[in-house]
Write a protein that holds these residues in place. Structure first.
Motif: not given
Length: 199
Positions: A58-85
């Motif tokens: 997006l930066q190289d091509e000069g698009h009119p929107f930025y990555l943070h605008e794309l991810l505005e309604d997104s959230s971090l994906h936190l994988p479930e922690v698997v406890k070792p036996p």
């Protein structure tokens, strides 16, 4: 640790627009990654590496929107922690240590408890001590009663030389017995205080 975003509708719409443009110079590898991400079922995750590639494009091509605008309604994906036996040897060792510490704590708490004193039947020494204590109390009470009665009798008999009426003799005997009884109680209380160690 987070390694991806859970993308929302804004990213889906903009990424779909970007893929539908035929004139866009989107690299083939990035295009394939975005198509796979958009075709996945919910929740759609966008890896950080793909997000970096998309931002660079997006930066190289000069698009009119930025990555943070794309991810505005997104959230971090936190994988479930698997406890070792847990290691069974470690668990057994921890249980032994807990039992040992509990036993030491119990011994520390009960070290000044005398088990002989807790015996309900008691020993002969305890019985002898109790008999001596009861005997001392009985002797003290008997001594008090004998002293008061003897004082009453002496006062009654001695007052016949002073009073002719029986009523006056009885009253004088009761007064004398009361005075001696109070004196005896005073001495008794002082003696008991001395035995208890009080001044």
């Amino acid at each position: 640790m987070a390694s991806a975003f859970v993308v929302g509708d804004t990213f889906r719409n903009r990424a779909t627009e970007l893929l539908e443009k035929t004139d866009s110079s989107l690299p083939q590898g990035l295009r394939e990654e975005l198509e796979v991400i958009l075709n996945n079922s919910e929740p759609t995750t966008l890896p950080f590496s793909t997000a970096r590639k998309l931002q660079k494009h997006l930066q190289d091509e000069g698009h009119p929107f930025y990555l943070h605008e794309l991810l505005e309604d997104s959230s971090l994906h936190l994988p479930e922690v698997v406890k070792p036996p847990r290691n069974p040897e470690l668990v057994a060792r921890l249980e032994k240590i807990k039992a040992k510490l509990a036993n030491e704590e119990y011994n520390r708490i009960t070290r000044n408890v005398n088990t002989q004193e807790l015996n309900r039947n008691g020993t002969l020494a305890d019985f002898g001590r109790e008999v001596r204590s009861v005997k001392a109390v009985v002797v003290t009470v008997f001594n008090f009663l004998v002293t008061v009665i003897a004082t009453f009798a002496c006062s009654y008999m001695g007052s016949q030389y002073l009073f002719t009426e029986t009523t006056a003799r009885v009253i004088s005997a009761v007064i004398a017995a009361s005075v001696v009884g109070l004196a005896e109680l005073y001495v008794l209380v002082r003696t008991m205080e001395g035995e208890l160690g009080e001044p």
